[in-house]
Design a protein around this motif. Structure first.
Motif, short mmCIF file in Angstrom:
data_model
loop_
_atom_site.label_atom_id
_atom_site.label_comp_id
_atom_site.label_asym_id
_atom_site.label_seq_id
_atom_site.Cartn_x
_atom_site.Cartn_y
_atom_site.Cartn_z
N GLY A 35 47.72 -40.63 14.16
CA GLY A 35 46.38 -40.40 14.68
C GLY A 35 45.84 -39.04 14.30
O GLY A 35 46.60 -38.13 13.95
N TRP A 36 44.53 -38.93 14.35
CA TRP A 36 43.84 -37.65 14.19
C TRP A 36 43.12 -37.33 15.49
O TRP A 36 42.44 -38.19 16.06
N ILE A 47 40.68 -37.89 20.78
CA ILE A 47 41.07 -38.69 19.64
C ILE A 47 39.88 -38.91 18.73
O ILE A 47 38.74 -39.08 19.20
N ALA A 50 42.88 -43.50 14.70
CA ALA A 50 44.30 -43.82 14.67
C ALA A 50 44.52 -45.04 13.80
O ALA A 50 43.61 -45.86 13.63
N THR A 58 43.03 -50.26 13.19
CA THR A 58 42.55 -48.88 13.23
C THR A 58 41.66 -48.70 14.45
O THR A 58 41.12 -49.67 15.00
N TYR A 59 41.53 -47.45 14.85
CA TYR A 59 40.65 -47.11 15.97
C TYR A 59 39.80 -45.91 15.56
O TYR A 59 40.30 -44.99 14.89
N TYR A 60 38.54 -45.94 15.97
CA TYR A 60 37.65 -44.80 15.73
C TYR A 60 36.91 -44.47 17.02
O TYR A 60 36.45 -45.38 17.73
N CYS A 96 46.81 -33.78 13.36
CA CYS A 96 47.38 -35.11 13.21
C CYS A 96 48.59 -35.24 14.14
O CYS A 96 49.17 -34.23 14.55
N MET A 104 49.56 -49.54 19.04
CA MET A 104 48.41 -48.65 18.94
C MET A 104 48.13 -47.99 20.28
O MET A 104 48.16 -48.64 21.33
N THR A 106 45.58 -44.65 22.03
CA THR A 106 44.57 -43.62 21.83
C THR A 106 44.76 -42.44 22.77
O THR A 106 44.01 -41.48 22.72
N LYS A 108 46.29 -39.10 24.01
CA LYS A 108 47.01 -37.98 23.40
C LYS A 108 48.36 -37.77 24.07
O LYS A 108 49.30 -37.26 23.44
N TYR A 111 51.42 -39.41 22.23
CA TYR A 111 51.86 -39.00 20.90
C TYR A 111 53.01 -38.01 21.02
O TYR A 111 53.00 -37.12 21.87
#
Length: 124
Positions: A35-36, A47, A50, A58-60, A96, A104, A106, A108, A111
């Motif tokens: 993820g970014w 986020i 990811a 993918t996720y935006y 990252c 998946m 989202t 934080k 992670y």
């Protein structure tokens, strides 16, 4: 232990583009989410995007949909973030991260490993 190293940040004018890269070394699980995230001064880390190991999901964040694209190259253990049509409000430190699972997420807090961050500054 997994080490993450980001690159590609910098200063760009509004409307411009940047491509961030993040290379992972060490021993993540065979299937892991990358993820970014970003954090602007005085704000919480949020986020951005990811991607699952197989790239089938993918996720935006809403704020970047249609402008940013996440991708990965598993042979290189690398994730990318192509950022187009940048806006001043995209200015932040970009991180990252690796979630050591194929599921998946989202959040934080889910992670497990983080890079040191790279600064992205978008001028008006």
């Amino acid at each position: 232990q997994v080490q993450l190293v980001e690159s590609g940040g910098g200063l760009v004018q509004a409307g411009g583009s940047l491509r961030l890269s993040c290379a992972a070394s060490g021993r993540p699980r065979s299937s892991y989410v990358m993820g970014w995230f970003r954090q602007a001064p005085g704000k919480e880390r949020e986020i951005v995007a990811a991607i699952r190991y197989s790239s089938d999901s993918t996720y935006y964040a809403d704020s970047v949909k249609g402008r940013f694209t996440i991708s990965r190259d598993n042979a290189k253990n690398t994730v990318y973030l192509q950022m187009d049509s940048l806006k001043p409000e995209d200015t932040a430190v970009y991180y990252c991260a690796v979630h050591n699972s194929w599921v998946m997420t989202t959040s934080k807090n889910s992670y497990d490993y983080w890079g040191q961050g790279t600064q992205v500054t978008v001028s008006a």
